[in-house]
Design an enzyme around this catalytic site. Sequence first.
Site, short mmCIF file in Angstrom:
data_model
loop_
_atom_site.label_atom_id
_atom_site.label_comp_id
_atom_site.label_asym_id
_atom_site.label_seq_id
_atom_site.Cartn_x
_atom_site.Cartn_y
_atom_site.Cartn_z
N HIS A 22 0.97 -1.17 0.13
CA HIS A 22 0.02 0.02 -0.21
C HIS A 22 0.92 1.23 0.12
CE1 HIS A 22 -2.33 -3.21 1.49
NE2 HIS A 22 -3.60 -2.67 1.12
N ASP A 151 -7.73 7.73 7.83
CA ASP A 151 -9.07 7.89 8.04
C ASP A 151 -10.01 6.80 8.40
OD1 ASP A 151 -8.81 10.59 7.04
OD2 ASP A 151 -8.50 9.74 4.93
N HIS A 254 -3.82 4.05 -3.29
CA HIS A 254 -3.77 3.38 -1.96
C HIS A 254 -3.31 2.15 -1.57
CE1 HIS A 254 -5.94 2.57 1.73
NE2 HIS A 254 -6.03 1.23 1.31
N SER A 373 -24.38 -8.19 36.87
CA SER A 373 -24.82 -9.53 36.61
C SER A 373 -23.84 -10.44 36.26
CB SER A 373 -25.52 -8.96 34.82
OG SER A 373 -26.43 -7.95 35.33
N GLU A 400 -18.23 -3.20 24.64
CA GLU A 400 -17.72 -4.47 24.39
C GLU A 400 -16.60 -4.61 23.57
OE1 GLU A 400 -20.86 -3.66 23.56
OE2 GLU A 400 -22.09 -4.51 25.49
N ASP A 458 -35.47 -11.87 29.17
CA ASP A 458 -34.93 -10.96 28.44
C ASP A 458 -35.21 -11.33 26.85
OD1 ASP A 458 -34.13 -9.07 30.00
OD2 ASP A 458 -32.41 -9.85 30.46
N HIS A 462 -31.17 -11.60 23.97
CA HIS A 462 -30.32 -11.78 24.90
C HIS A 462 -29.94 -13.36 25.49
CE1 HIS A 462 -31.26 -7.75 25.45
NE2 HIS A 462 -30.52 -7.54 26.53
#
Lengths: 645, 645
Positions: A22, A151, A254, A373, A400, A458, A462
């Site tokens: 690249h 970017d 690129h 939990s 997460e 849930d 879930h």
Amino acid sequence: MKMINELKSVTMDTICNAKSGHPGMALSSAPIMYTLYNKIINAYPRDSKWINRDRFVLASGHASSLLYNVLHLCGYNIGIDDLKEFRKLGSLTPGHPEVNETDGIDATSGPLGQGVPMAVGMALAEKKLATMFNKEGYEIIDHYTYVLCGDGDMQEGVTGEAASLAGNLNLNKLIVLYDANDVTLDGPLSNSFSEDVAKRFEAYKFNVVTLDKWDIELLEKTIEKAKKSDKPSLIIIKTIIGEGSKYQGTCKVHGSPLDEEDLKELKIKLGVKDSFNYSEDSYKDFYEHFYLRGKRNYSKWKKKVKEYKEKYPGEYEFLCRCLNNDIDFSSLDKCEIILDKEISSRNASKIMLNLLCDCNRNIVGGSADVAKSVMTSLDNSSFITKDDFKGQTINYGIREFAMASINNGILLHGGLKTFGGSFLVFSDYLKPALRMGSLMGLNNVYLFSHDSIAVGEDGPTHQPVEQLAMLRSIPNFNVIRPSNEGEVKFAYKQAFSSDNPVAIILSRQNLKTKYIVKEDEFKKGAYFVKYDKDSRYSIIASGSEVNLAIDVYEMLLKDNIKVNVVSMPSWYMFEKQSKKYKKSILGNYNKTITLEMLSTFGWSKYGKYNIGVNSFGVSGKASDVIKYMKFDINSIYDEIKKIIK
Amino acid sequence: MKMINELKSVTMDTICNAKSGHPGMALSSAPIMYTLYNKIINAYPRDSKWINRDRFVLASGHASSLLYNVLHLCGYNIGIDDLKEFRKLGSLTPGHPEVNETDGIDATSGPLGQGVPMAVGMALAEKKLATMFNKEGYEIIDHYTYVLCGDGDMQEGVTGEAASLAGNLNLNKLIVLYDANDVTLDGPLSNSFSEDVAKRFEAYKFNVVTLDKWDIELLEKTIEKAKKSDKPSLIIIKTIIGEGSKYQGTCKVHGSPLDEEDLKELKIKLGVKDSFNYSEDSYKDFYEHFYLRGKRNYSKWKKKVKEYKEKYPGEYEFLCRCLNNDIDFSSLDKCEIILDKEISSRNASKIMLNLLCDCNRNIVGGSADVAKSVMTSLDNSSFITKDDFKGQTINYGIREFAMASINNGILLHGGLKTFGGSFLVFSDYLKPALRMGSLMGLNNVYLFSHDSIAVGEDGPTHQPVEQLAMLRSIPNFNVIRPSNEGEVKFAYKQAFSSDNPVAIILSRQNLKTKYIVKEDEFKKGAYFVKYDKDSRYSIIASGSEVNLAIDVYEMLLKDNIKVNVVSMPSWYMFEKQSKKYKKSILGNYNKTITLEMLSTFGWSKYGKYNIGVNSFGVSGKASDVIKYMKFDINSIYDEIKKIIK
């Protein structure tokens, strides 16, 4: 400038010779990388894993050719011959930087977005270790973390997640350099991106500086100033992609090597005649600046550490243990497992985690806002805040992916061990970072709870179904699903003494300790819980389903049918065993039933009959859902009876 | 205010009766939801799928109890009895909103972060359809999209990815309402988050308004003003989590029902005596505002459409086809497959995609900035920009997760079909949205190319290994890995006529058309390419490995060994076949060899011997990597000979 021109030129040789690579960012970032390594970075190639070196992450891993060239000039173990082998099988210069392959590389990178989070992890580790060990006059841990991104990184959400936490924790020794060349693979950046990035990072509480063009003196001054900022810094440098190529400023440059004519003309512009040749001036420039600076600081540090050792022998010894990744398991070993106790494995996990963290202050971690939990709270330790890094708990926030990627960075830094918790179903969010951690061989420990449709109310969003299969399929990733408190205990010992990532899968519901597991059995990944040589069939189960299998075993006994029951907490650990052992456990494929309240995907490896949950869950009381999904004891008994006949 | 007090009260009844649910946001957002539905939203419960209704996404799906109560008041098919069944098995009121379960729900939600992207997709679909169909005086498609989110959504990176694209495309009919209650499950938001969210969204080019407290008149005015903005809007409403509970303002009220005393005291404060009881005033209020407003607008729209049908019969007919999800496959059917042609399946995909999109202007899609590598460019169509929605191509940017989630939103809106492309290895990034699309049964088509270690130089970070297993393990998700141009053609027909998500897995390298596949064979998911009743062994392969299997077949023939070769493009489609058909293909388990240049995880379902790649890849020339990984023809031949003996 001659040195930069040579750097650009040989970097282009590297790509063109490989016929792959690249050039775009390699050209636009050359002055940035020159400045950073030549003027700023403090590291020493004779001890490239020096704990107090400045860290550098090339978030835009596709600019690897440039990094290899700079490391070559710096004196790392990359020769011109290695540059000529760029992207070839078995070379020291693979397509994207790989931490375990090449001297001087601090992080494997390439998948966009994960570079900044890893750097955030490194900066966090630095602050934490500094808090743990530094004494007045003895700043044993005192370095900066730099990351160069493009970017693409700015478009990936995980960069924002991590930057937001860096702002919250005020990681002021983190300096993000952003090569803003405004062009992506598909065309002008503006096709998909019109953010005011400076403003966004100010919103994250960063110190932001924008340079309208590259100017190495100005850049050096800007970085030096950023080092003194009381906030993390973002330095935006407006550059031209593929600067000097006939395709400069466009996406054509690129990701494909310059053609012969383009390379020739570029070299004329750069005033460089040879191929793969740096002048003595270039080598001298890096020797006098980078190398001698590093050597000087390294010697000073060594001397300081020697004094520190004498003055603070306890701390020194602990530091050595940290750097050695030593973990004291004595508190776990003392933890007695009691027969017939009923406890969810997430609660058992909390006990083990606290026992372990109380006597191993080098463990840090937390959860993505589900501490109460997943039971990742540490009772005897505060949480890390921008003003206080003494605690062991990190509040990652509802991020997460960043959690896992930041933990990768902490482990790459060295000196600390990590854990991170979430609901099993949301392991989906972490997948890209789990893979990176596995590839790098980082001992991240994941605690994933709420591990089946027994989540209940849930509902399907879930309730995990296919997540265990996803995790088990990752190479070099150990998934342990303990069946009771005893297995949880040994899962912890295994997890924190591994050299790869380990996930411990935890139940929401209570599990009774129906038998006491032995450590040597557990370590084999699968072992008999019930065995009779006359049994015709075996049931292999994991986690909450081991007790279910035992219950079925007892029901079948009343029918005068004997079956074996195998607890298989870890496929990964089982697969490491001898052929003989594996055969002894698996027995007859056609008489083996696997039982797990999740997708059966993959289980056909161990037995012909696979009982599981192969559709999305439903919302309802856990016991109702289990019944509906035919995982109550009577349904399972019926199903197994049908198989056994 | 009485209506809001009643709404809060019955919502708390709903949660307390279920003994499960999330009172925190249900209380803090009650005034917002009241205002939005009572004063603003334009929809009609007698035709709840009305294409021109305003869309609403509850990004914070855990506030479902509140949404169900509002929908009840609005006249949707949710009775008081259904509220009493909240979170119970088989009820219309599951734990989190589910689009296919409950009247009036526009999106399944719960996994944080994905609400805003789905709303972005809906707003994008609205603009696109408006551009396609509206005529002066006949704004057939002309509605707003609202989304209510919380702090968790703001922490998730994918919200930022999608908001950034919404800013870039200037989706000014998107209105994001942000219940900023400053508390998460684990404690005060400030523990992990100290962003200036307003500033961040201004950086995304949003119109941002902050309200320091809830005030329904002010909120109504603010929304009305936002509707007129020429930018997408973010309205930040500072609220108090669990307002009115004794635990208000703390995380204790986030996710557990109020205790009996708390509920009792709250009701006294709210001035509500009964349980599960709305006064006539409340019903009347919603009838006069929400219901009659919707009915009025619906009637007007119906009348307009009738006129439109007469004036623009062609457009009307096309609109109906769009709403019906009709796809014209004639161009594909005409596409002739030529024996011995060599073409990569990504290039074959480009041909099929263009043929299809040229005659189906209701297909939109693109890639996460890898259009030129995954070959998702449309030659005869421009790309969508903020000033022009005529094109079919969306530049999602380097935002894989948002791409999938936005496409989920486009499909939820209705009227359009979508595709989205990335490298197979980066399907990891999309996983959470792939799962949501599967759960909702949305026909998103994914194009994942660079489908094995044959990626070569880019190395292990870019070489998929376990991704196919991950994708195949998702319930209701069809993975098709075509072996040649003919299979690519039929994969497209299958993909765009399904009612679930489909991923087409594409090679970077050329694949020769060694045989002409028949559509009815392909549709069965697996079929014989070589068959002889005397064969002792079968080789099952997919994608690029089908030709490899044919080559091995020919080598074995020379040794006088006959084997069958099965092409298995889709496990999903194969599993739908009759037992008899499946048995005819699979034959003898112990004499079946599976062959795929990716993880063998899961393949043991179909055969005893599984040849694949079970470790991470390496960087190098593709042919070198393949040889190193023992996937060259000679190594495979040797391995299979060893099995057959």
